[in-house]
Scaffold this motif. Structure first.
Motif, PDB file in Angstrom:
ATOM      1  N   PRO A 212      -2.808  -3.134   4.112  1.00 22.15           N
ATOM      2  CA  PRO A 212      -4.144  -2.573   3.909  1.00 22.15           C
ATOM      3  C   PRO A 212      -5.168  -3.653   3.569  1.00 22.15           C
ATOM      4  N   SER A 213      -6.387  -3.460   4.002  1.00 15.81           N
ATOM      5  CA  SER A 213      -7.476  -4.383   3.661  1.00 15.81           C
ATOM      6  C   SER A 213      -8.787  -3.630   3.709  1.00 15.81           C
ATOM      7  N   VAL A 214      -9.779  -4.157   3.000  1.00 18.68           N
ATOM      8  CA  VAL A 214     -11.090  -3.522   2.979  1.00 18.68           C
ATOM      9  C   VAL A 214     -12.150  -4.604   2.801  1.00 18.68           C
ATOM     10  N   LEU A 215     -13.286  -4.449   3.492  1.00 19.97           N
ATOM     11  CA  LEU A 215     -14.419  -5.348   3.350  1.00 19.97           C
ATOM     12  C   LEU A 215     -15.461  -4.672   2.473  1.00 19.97           C
ATOM     13  N   VAL A 216     -15.822  -5.331   1.379  1.00 25.67           N
ATOM     14  CA  VAL A 216     -16.775  -4.760   0.426  1.00 25.67           C
ATOM     15  C   VAL A 216     -18.067  -5.570   0.480  1.00 25.67           C
ATOM     16  N   LYS A 217     -19.180  -4.897   0.769  1.00 24.33           N
ATOM     17  CA  LYS A 217     -20.488  -5.537   0.718  1.00 24.33           C
ATOM     18  C   LYS A 217     -21.045  -5.346  -0.681  1.00 24.33           C
ATOM     19  N   LEU A 218     -21.154  -6.434  -1.422  1.00 24.81           N
ATOM     20  CA  LEU A 218     -21.655  -6.362  -2.784  1.00 24.81           C
ATOM     21  C   LEU A 218     -23.148  -6.032  -2.774  1.00 24.81           C
ATOM     22  N   PRO A 219     -23.634  -5.299  -3.773  1.00 28.18           N
ATOM     23  CA  PRO A 219     -25.049  -4.893  -3.758  1.00 28.18           C
ATOM     24  C   PRO A 219     -26.014  -6.069  -3.809  1.00 28.18           C
ATOM     25  N   ALA A 232     -12.925  -5.386  -6.024  1.00 22.57           N
ATOM     26  CA  ALA A 232     -11.529  -5.569  -5.615  1.00 22.57           C
ATOM     27  C   ALA A 232     -10.741  -4.271  -5.699  1.00 22.57           C
ATOM     28  N   HIS A 233     -11.092  -3.407  -6.626  1.00 29.40           N
ATOM     29  CA  HIS A 233     -10.374  -2.137  -6.798  1.00 29.40           C
ATOM     30  C   HIS A 233     -10.665  -1.147  -5.680  1.00 29.40           C
ATOM     31  N   ARG A 234     -11.591  -1.477  -4.783  1.00 27.29           N
ATOM     32  CA  ARG A 234     -11.874  -0.598  -3.641  1.00 27.29           C
ATOM     33  C   ARG A 234     -10.685  -0.498  -2.693  1.00 27.29           C
ATOM     34  N   LEU A 235      -9.741  -1.411  -2.827  1.00 28.18           N
ATOM     35  CA  LEU A 235      -8.541  -1.359  -1.986  1.00 28.18           C
ATOM     36  C   LEU A 235      -7.536  -0.328  -2.487  1.00 28.18           C
ATOM     37  N   LEU A 236      -7.601   0.043  -3.745  1.00 26.81           N
ATOM     38  CA  LEU A 236      -6.545   0.843  -4.372  1.00 26.81           C
ATOM     39  C   LEU A 236      -6.279   2.182  -3.686  1.00 26.81           C
ATOM     40  N   PRO A 237      -7.273   2.911  -3.182  1.00 28.55           N
ATOM     41  CA  PRO A 237      -6.954   4.165  -2.487  1.00 28.55           C
ATOM     42  C   PRO A 237      -6.042   3.972  -1.276  1.00 28.55           C
ATOM     43  N   LEU A 238      -5.967   2.766  -0.743  1.00 29.40           N
ATOM     44  CA  LEU A 238      -5.112   2.503   0.416  1.00 29.40           C
ATOM     45  C   LEU A 238      -3.714   2.048   0.025  1.00 29.40           C
ATOM     46  N   ILE A 239      -3.469   1.855  -1.272  1.00 25.65           N
ATOM     47  CA  ILE A 239      -2.170   1.400  -1.761  1.00 25.65           C
ATOM     48  C   ILE A 239      -1.262   2.610  -2.005  1.00 25.65           C
ATOM     49  N   GLU A 240      -0.034   2.528  -1.516  1.00 29.50           N
ATOM     50  CA  GLU A 240       0.929   3.615  -1.664  1.00 29.50           C
ATOM     51  C   GLU A 240       2.007   3.216  -2.662  1.00 29.50           C
ATOM     52  N   ASP A 241       2.244   4.074  -3.641  1.00 31.55           N
ATOM     53  CA  ASP A 241       3.351   3.847  -4.567  1.00 31.55           C
ATOM     54  C   ASP A 241       4.669   3.892  -3.797  1.00 31.55           C
ATOM     55  N   GLY A 242       5.575   2.993  -4.156  1.00 33.37           N
ATOM     56  CA  GLY A 242       6.878   2.951  -3.501  1.00 33.37           C
ATOM     57  C   GLY A 242       6.975   1.903  -2.414  1.00 33.37           C
ATOM     58  N   ILE A 243       5.843   1.479  -1.849  1.00 25.87           N
ATOM     59  CA  ILE A 243       5.840   0.403  -0.856  1.00 25.87           C
ATOM     60  C   ILE A 243       6.056  -0.922  -1.586  1.00 25.87           C
ATOM     61  N   ARG A 244       6.915  -1.783  -1.036  1.00 29.11           N
ATOM     62  CA  ARG A 244       7.245  -3.053  -1.685  1.00 29.11           C
ATOM     63  C   ARG A 244       6.269  -4.149  -1.203  1.00 29.11           C
ATOM     64  N   TYR A 245       5.155  -4.300  -1.926  1.00 32.19           N
ATOM     65  CA  TYR A 245       4.141  -5.280  -1.545  1.00 32.19           C
ATOM     66  C   TYR A 245       4.573  -6.681  -1.980  1.00 32.19           C
ATOM     67  N   ALA A 246       4.424  -7.631  -1.068  1.00 35.94           N
ATOM     68  CA  ALA A 246       4.854  -9.007  -1.328  1.00 35.94           C
ATOM     69  C   ALA A 246       3.704  -9.927  -1.682  1.00 35.94           C
ATOM     70  N   ARG A 247       2.477  -9.513  -1.419  1.00 38.37           N
ATOM     71  CA  ARG A 247       1.326 -10.402  -1.672  1.00 38.37           C
ATOM     72  C   ARG A 247       0.057  -9.566  -1.754  1.00 38.37           C
ATOM     73  N   ALA A 248      -0.959 -10.152  -2.322  1.00 35.96           N
ATOM     74  CA  ALA A 248      -2.285  -9.538  -2.378  1.00 35.96           C
ATOM     75  C   ALA A 248      -3.292 -10.649  -2.604  1.00 35.96           C
ATOM     76  N   GLY A 249      -4.560 -10.358  -2.411  1.00 30.58           N
ATOM     77  CA  GLY A 249      -5.569 -11.393  -2.628  1.00 30.58           C
ATOM     78  C   GLY A 249      -6.973 -10.909  -2.343  1.00 30.58           C
ATOM     79  N   VAL A 250      -7.927 -11.768  -2.648  1.00 27.40           N
ATOM     80  CA  VAL A 250      -9.333 -11.500  -2.362  1.00 27.40           C
ATOM     81  C   VAL A 250      -9.915 -12.724  -1.665  1.00 27.40           C
ATOM     82  N   MET A 251     -10.838 -12.469  -0.733  1.00 32.33           N
ATOM     83  CA  MET A 251     -11.546 -13.550  -0.050  1.00 32.33           C
ATOM     84  C   MET A 251     -13.042 -13.294  -0.197  1.00 32.33           C
ATOM     85  N   LEU A 252     -13.748 -14.276  -0.741  1.00 36.88           N
ATOM     86  CA  LEU A 252     -15.191 -14.173  -0.953  1.00 36.88           C
ATOM     87  C   LEU A 252     -15.907 -14.977   0.129  1.00 36.88           C
ATOM     88  N   THR A 253     -16.860 -14.354   0.797  1.00 36.40           N
ATOM     89  CA  THR A 253     -17.602 -15.016   1.879  1.00 36.40           C
ATOM     90  C   THR A 253     -19.100 -14.758   1.699  1.00 36.40           C
TER      91      THR A 253
END
Length: 328
Positions: A212-219, A232-253
């Motif tokens: 899962p990924s999401v692009l957030v336009k800051l105000p 960064a928490h805007r990604l959380l609705p796309l996260i599923e409990d029970g899935i074994r996530y190996a990595r996560a991160g944020v990219m600022l542009t």
């Protein structure tokens, strides 16, 4: 500083008038860095930044210079022969795609670009290429403000987890920590960000694949850790409990200089005006990164998924408590 291993230095006019003094300066730089930190370097000295880069290449490749090439001290015929023998792609800032377009115009060597009509070059390409052509003639055209000095085009904070994270709260904590680390780096470079990409992912070999990924336009452009953590928490609705996530991160542009963009009063937040990011960074640098964090990023004990560092190589050149010990 231009990159991790390059820097431009401006020498005094008195030294610049004396080729022998410039050569001695270059040798002193080489010997001092070798003696103090053991790093071999090459030095190129010229009238412009582009020619200095070319001189540095000559110092590095040709043994006759012994690591120091002073462009004005070389013979004109030698300079012409060198520039005529090197493809235009060897010029600082000329990439392969641009090289193909230049070759189509009959400009295949560095000497060809130096001799080209600047007006024609600007019409065919842009002002940046025109300035490069002028610099090859010895006309300073790239000023310091246009260097990518200490500026980052994007900033990524991402880690692979030492053990899989299977809950939304675990990902929430990771993203909180990474967003706050991103805020600290922005403050360090005097920058703010307008866009944030947030992502997580399972292993490539996992039976349950999810990225899962999401692009957030800051105000507004910001380096505020509270705003970045919320984004960064805007990604959380796309996260599923029970899935074994190996990595996560944020990219600022869409990074910009902090002083160049002041939001209107209605968009300012009290915590940003109070310098929360600077305060957290100051405390963490003095007392340790694990001491303080905002919200989920400050939960203790520390998360079990953090990278293991028990086998980390000692930082003998940057940390007093990790200096190498010599036993007779």
């Amino acid at each position: 500083m231009y990159s991790i291993d390059e820097a431009f230095l401006k020498i005094s006019p008195k030294v610049a008038r004396d080729p022998e003094a410039m050569t001695e300066l270059g040798r002193d730089i080489r010997s001092t860095l070798r003696r103090l930190i053991g790093v071999p370097v090459c030095v190129g000295i010229a009238e412009t930044r582009t020619l200095a880069k070319l001189s540095n290449r000559a110092a590095k490749k040709l043994d006759v210079f012994d690591g120091v090439c002073v462009w004005p001290a070389t013979r004109p015929e030698w300079r012409h022969r060198l520039m005529s023998s090197l493809p235009v792609s060897e010029v600082w800032g000329i990439a392969s795609r641009l090289e193909r377009r230049l070759v189509a115009m009959g400009i295949s060597t560095i000497a060809d670009l130096a001799a080209a009509d600047p007006v024609r070059i600007r019409k065919a390409f842009n002002v940046v290429v025109m300035r490069t052509a002028l610099e090859l003639r010895g006309v300073p055209s790239i000023i310091a403000e246009e260097d990518r000095t200490g500026r980052k085009e994007q900033l990524i904070v991402s880690r692979s987890f030492s053990e899989k994270v299977t809950t939304r709260d675990g990902i929430r904590q990771a993203l909180s920590i990474y967003a706050q680390q991103g805020a600290t780096r922005l403050v360090k470079h005097h920058q703010v960000a307008k866009l944030m990409t947030v992502f997580a992912g399972t292993s490539h070999y996992s039976e349950q694949r999810s990225s899962p990924s999401v692009l957030v336009k800051l105000p507004f452009p910001t380096a505020d850790p509270v705003e970045l953590t919320h984004a960064a928490h805007r990604l959380l609705p796309l996260i599923e409990d029970g899935i074994r996530y190996a990595r996560a991160g944020v990219m600022l542009t869409d990074l910009r200089l902090a002083d160049a963009h002041q939001p209107l009063e209605m968009f300012r937040h009290a915590h940003e005006e109070s310098g929360v990011a600077e305060l957290i960074d100051k405390i963490q640098r003095k007392e340790g990164r694990e001491l303080l964090g905002l919200g989920y990023g400050g939960f203790r004990p520390g998360p079990s998924w953090q990278m293991k560092r028990s086998m980390l190589t000692p930082r003998a050149t940057t940390h007093w408590d990790e200096l190498a010990t010599v036993r007779a």
